[in-house]
Design an enzyme around this catalytic site. Structure first.
Site, short mmCIF file in Angstrom:
data_model
loop_
_atom_site.label_atom_id
_atom_site.label_comp_id
_atom_site.label_asym_id
_atom_site.label_seq_id
_atom_site.Cartn_x
_atom_site.Cartn_y
_atom_site.Cartn_z
N GLY A 147 7.39 51.50 48.18
CA GLY A 147 7.16 50.80 46.60
C GLY A 147 8.22 49.93 46.21
N HIS A 148 7.75 49.83 44.89
CA HIS A 148 8.61 48.29 44.30
C HIS A 148 9.82 49.53 44.35
CE1 HIS A 148 7.49 50.72 40.82
NE2 HIS A 148 6.31 50.85 40.74
N GLU A 149 11.16 49.69 44.29
CA GLU A 149 12.59 49.28 43.88
C GLU A 149 12.66 51.10 44.38
OE1 GLU A 149 10.63 48.68 40.43
OE2 GLU A 149 11.25 47.01 41.55
#
Ligand SMILES: CC(C)(COP(=O)(O)OP(=O)(O)OC[C@H]1O[C@@H](n2cnc3c(N)ncnc32)[C@H](O)[C@@H]1OP(=O)(O)O)[C@@H](O)C(=O)NCCC(=O)NCCS
Length: 227
Positions: A147-149
């Protein structure tokens, strides 16, 4: 360097080594400048029937004796502890530039915001989004999502089908078992192990092993048992 063929020696000769070879072969087919040059192991006496003996060119002394036979190295060791040890020793000798990031053509990330170090391996079907951080010598096996980051530390091994939600941080030397789910913003401490199929709902302490749904600690494990 961009278009020059790089002959890659794979460190290891077992199942993960064959996976790395597969990625190299697919990259070559896709026109990327990598050629498989053989497997190298730390101890020839320890080879078993599960290893690809036929393509083993030697032990680590081969690297010093035949520097003209390869242009790059790739790690294929499933235990993060051993991965980190071997990477540290060989990086001290051959330098970080010897370790290209190997990204299977089917892997998808936002390349513009992803930070990828040397020695990263991304296998087929890895899908991630934005601002993903991939530390040196980390390995993300096939069909994982990031996922993001999401941030994956040095030498981590993420086994097939694991899902890391947004903002998950894996510190150095973590092992994530196949099919594990790590919920958003959870932190997995240095050298921790998440068992296959676990659902991580809380932070995981350094060196801990967690299993189950929801994941709970097991007695501490170190070394090859983590495979
Ligand atoms: C968590 C793990 C590291 C534990 O390894 P281990 O210490 O060798 O564990 P054992 O096989 O001795 O099992 C010890 C106990 O934990 C249980 N257990 C092991 N792994 C488990 C898991 N992932 N989830 C739930 N329980 C688990 C076993 O059933 C056993 O329970 P029992 O004593 O009641 O029979 C390992 O099982 C694991 O999940 N590794 C990841 C493997 C992986 O991702 N493989 C894919 C490679 S590509």
């Amino acid at each position: 360097m961009a278009n020059r063929q790089r002959r890659v020696l794979v460190i290891g000769a077992g199942g993960q080594a064959r996976d790395v070879r597969f990625v190299l072969d697919q990259l070559r087919t896709a026109g990327r400048p990598f050629t498989f040059a053989g497997y190298v192991v730390s101890d020839l006496a320890q080879l078993t029937d599960r290893d690809s003996r036929r393509d083993v060119v030697g032990d680590l002394s081969f690297l010093r004796a035949h520097r003209d036979r390869f242009d790059a190295l790739a790690l294929a060791i499933g235990s993060p502890d051993v991965r980190l040890q071997v990477a540290a020793a060989l990086e001290a000798e051959f330098g970080p530039d010897m370790w290209p990031a190997l990204v299977h053509p089917s892997a998808i990330l936002d390349w513009g915001t992803c930070r990828m170090a040397h020695g990263v391996l991304l296998c087929p079907g890895v899908v991630g989004t934005v601002n993903v951080v991939l530390g040196p010598y980390c390995m993300v096996n096939y069909s994982c999502t990031l996922g993001h980051e999401a941030s994956i530390g040095r030498g981590c091994v993420v086994n097939p089908g694991a899902n890391l939600s947004g903002g998950v941080v894996l510190e150095e030397g973590g092992l994530i078992g196949t099919g594990a789910q790590i919920l958003q913003y959870r932190h997995v401490g240095r050298g921790a192990t998440v068992g296959a199929g676990a659902v991580v709902t809380r932070d995981v302490a350094e060196g801990a092993t967690v299993v189950g749904v929801p994941a709970r600690p097991m007695p501490r494990l170190r070394g090859p048992e983590r495979d």
